[in-house]
Write a protein that holds these residues in place. Sequence first.
Motif, PDB file in Angstrom:
ATOM      1  N   GLU A   1      -8.962  19.599  62.104  1.00  0.00           N
ATOM      2  CA  GLU A   1      -9.121  20.959  62.609  1.00  0.00           C
ATOM      3  C   GLU A   1      -7.851  21.763  62.384  1.00  0.00           C
ATOM      4  O   GLU A   1      -6.735  21.236  62.417  1.00  0.00           O
ATOM      5  CB  GLU A   1      -9.460  20.935  64.106  1.00  0.00           C
ATOM      6  CG  GLU A   1     -10.782  20.252  64.426  1.00  0.00           C
ATOM      7  CD  GLU A   1     -11.085  20.267  65.911  1.00  0.00           C
ATOM      8  OE1 GLU A   1     -10.204  20.696  66.682  1.00  0.00           O
ATOM      9  OE2 GLU A   1     -12.186  19.847  66.290  1.00  0.00           O
ATOM     10  N   TYR A   2      -8.020  23.060  62.183  1.00  0.00           N
ATOM     11  CA  TYR A   2      -6.912  23.962  61.879  1.00  0.00           C
ATOM     12  C   TYR A   2      -5.966  24.151  63.065  1.00  0.00           C
ATOM     13  O   TYR A   2      -4.807  24.509  62.897  1.00  0.00           O
ATOM     14  CB  TYR A   2      -7.488  25.316  61.451  1.00  0.00           C
ATOM     15  CG  TYR A   2      -6.450  26.353  61.101  1.00  0.00           C
ATOM     16  CD1 TYR A   2      -5.540  26.133  60.065  1.00  0.00           C
ATOM     17  CD2 TYR A   2      -6.381  27.558  61.795  1.00  0.00           C
ATOM     18  CE1 TYR A   2      -4.588  27.083  59.743  1.00  0.00           C
ATOM     19  CE2 TYR A   2      -5.425  28.521  61.480  1.00  0.00           C
ATOM     20  CZ  TYR A   2      -4.535  28.268  60.452  1.00  0.00           C
ATOM     21  OH  TYR A   2      -3.604  29.216  60.133  1.00  0.00           O
ATOM     22  N   ILE A   3      -6.442  23.857  64.274  1.00  0.00           N
ATOM     23  CA  ILE A   3      -5.681  24.169  65.491  1.00  0.00           C
ATOM     24  C   ILE A   3      -4.329  23.440  65.521  1.00  0.00           C
ATOM     25  O   ILE A   3      -3.335  23.990  65.999  1.00  0.00           O
ATOM     26  CB  ILE A   3      -6.506  23.839  66.756  1.00  0.00           C
ATOM     27  CG1 ILE A   3      -5.769  24.350  67.994  1.00  0.00           C
ATOM     28  CG2 ILE A   3      -6.790  22.336  66.856  1.00  0.00           C
ATOM     29  CD1 ILE A   3      -6.612  24.280  69.250  1.00  0.00           C
ATOM     30  N   LEU A   4      -4.255  22.203  65.003  1.00  0.00           N
ATOM     31  CA  LEU A   4      -2.981  21.479  65.006  1.00  0.00           C
ATOM     32  C   LEU A   4      -1.966  22.180  64.109  1.00  0.00           C
ATOM     33  O   LEU A   4      -0.793  22.309  64.463  1.00  0.00           O
ATOM     34  CB  LEU A   4      -3.173  20.034  64.552  1.00  0.00           C
ATOM     35  CG  LEU A   4      -1.878  19.209  64.483  1.00  0.00           C
ATOM     36  CD1 LEU A   4      -1.293  19.013  65.874  1.00  0.00           C
ATOM     37  CD2 LEU A   4      -2.119  17.859  63.823  1.00  0.00           C
TER      38      LEU A   4
ATOM     39  N   ILE B   1       4.935  11.923  58.423  1.00  0.00           N
ATOM     40  CA  ILE B   1       4.893  11.451  59.811  1.00  0.00           C
ATOM     41  C   ILE B   1       3.455  11.507  60.312  1.00  0.00           C
ATOM     42  O   ILE B   1       2.618  12.240  59.776  1.00  0.00           O
ATOM     43  CB  ILE B   1       5.795  12.291  60.735  1.00  0.00           C
ATOM     44  CG1 ILE B   1       5.312  13.743  60.797  1.00  0.00           C
ATOM     45  CG2 ILE B   1       7.232  12.231  60.283  1.00  0.00           C
ATOM     46  CD1 ILE B   1       6.102  14.607  61.758  1.00  0.00           C
ATOM     47  N   TYR B   2       3.176  10.720  61.336  1.00  0.00           N
ATOM     48  CA  TYR B   2       1.872  10.735  61.997  1.00  0.00           C
ATOM     49  C   TYR B   2       1.983  11.423  63.357  1.00  0.00           C
ATOM     50  O   TYR B   2       3.008  11.326  64.032  1.00  0.00           O
ATOM     51  CB  TYR B   2       1.356   9.309  62.229  1.00  0.00           C
ATOM     52  CG  TYR B   2       0.985   8.545  60.982  1.00  0.00           C
ATOM     53  CD1 TYR B   2      -0.113   8.923  60.201  1.00  0.00           C
ATOM     54  CD2 TYR B   2       1.722   7.425  60.589  1.00  0.00           C
ATOM     55  CE1 TYR B   2      -0.465   8.200  59.070  1.00  0.00           C
ATOM     56  CE2 TYR B   2       1.378   6.695  59.457  1.00  0.00           C
ATOM     57  CZ  TYR B   2       0.284   7.091  58.701  1.00  0.00           C
ATOM     58  OH  TYR B   2      -0.063   6.377  57.580  1.00  0.00           O
ATOM     59  N   ILE B   3       0.903  12.082  63.730  1.00  0.00           N
ATOM     60  CA  ILE B   3       0.789  12.645  65.073  1.00  0.00           C
ATOM     61  C   ILE B   3      -0.470  12.064  65.716  1.00  0.00           C
ATOM     62  O   ILE B   3      -1.533  12.028  65.091  1.00  0.00           O
ATOM     63  CB  ILE B   3       0.678  14.185  65.035  1.00  0.00           C
ATOM     64  CG1 ILE B   3       1.977  14.812  64.552  1.00  0.00           C
ATOM     65  CG2 ILE B   3       0.330  14.741  66.415  1.00  0.00           C
ATOM     66  CD1 ILE B   3       1.949  16.334  64.491  1.00  0.00           C
ATOM     67  N   PHE B   4      -0.354  11.601  66.949  1.00  0.00           N
ATOM     68  CA  PHE B   4      -1.535  11.102  67.652  1.00  0.00           C
ATOM     69  C   PHE B   4      -1.299  11.140  69.154  1.00  0.00           C
ATOM     70  O   PHE B   4      -0.161  11.231  69.618  1.00  0.00           O
ATOM     71  CB  PHE B   4      -1.894   9.683  67.204  1.00  0.00           C
ATOM     72  CG  PHE B   4      -0.777   8.680  67.313  1.00  0.00           C
ATOM     73  CD1 PHE B   4      -0.549   7.978  68.488  1.00  0.00           C
ATOM     74  CD2 PHE B   4       0.048   8.422  66.229  1.00  0.00           C
ATOM     75  CE1 PHE B   4       0.474   7.054  68.593  1.00  0.00           C
ATOM     76  CE2 PHE B   4       1.078   7.500  66.310  1.00  0.00           C
ATOM     77  CZ  PHE B   4       1.286   6.814  67.491  1.00  0.00           C
TER      78      PHE B   4
END
Length: 238
Positions: A12-15, A80-83
């Motif tokens: 989604e574009y929101i991130l 990098i990862y985001i979660f």
Amino acid sequence: MKKTQILVFASEYILSQEVQWILEDEEYEINFVSILNGNIINYLENSKPNLVIIDLDNNEVDRCIQLGQYLLNEDLIPFIYIFSKADNGILEKIKRTRPYGFLLKPLRELDVKACVKLILFNYSHKNIDLLKTDKKVIEDVPFRIRHVINYINENIYEKIDIDELTKLTKWKKHHFIRIFSSIIGVTPYQYILINKMEIAKALIKDSDQPINEIAFDLGFVNYSNFAHIFKKNLLYVS
């Protein structure tokens, strides 16, 4: 001045909007790419971003990990990862792709800014990436030094003892310092200072935190020691 290009791969574009909002005052250009895009590799090759951010909070975790594996294999772009959460199985998979960092949701402004600055700084010095060093060293040497660098980055807010770093390599201290300096270009102590000062610069610029608190948070025994190092600008940036 050319802006630093950051690609955010998410469902989604929101991130992408959130990252853009956090970095809006910086010299960055944030672009969103759907993780479902069938031409991700072509997009990466054509756009040549400076940093890739991969959001794991979607139903395409395996696709995200495949992207991370591709970036590891090519070794041309830091990522990098985001979660928000991940089970042990997923964590083991993403660890194997050796990302340059992690960010947890909800995103904190200072964490994002410091993480991005530090990764871009490190990656701008190619000799810090030891997986493909062209130096003729013993086969396991780069991996021992890489282990040391990972330890430094993970404990950058602590007081890091050179003797502890030496133990990670199982070498004698003078041998460790000589090999580290040969590969990285600075001594272990200087490398630690480089990273601490980069974080300090970001915090001084982007937060209202008192400088003495920043010094304490970064593991300095007293403010005067921190101020002396900061003023001498021991960053060794060419």
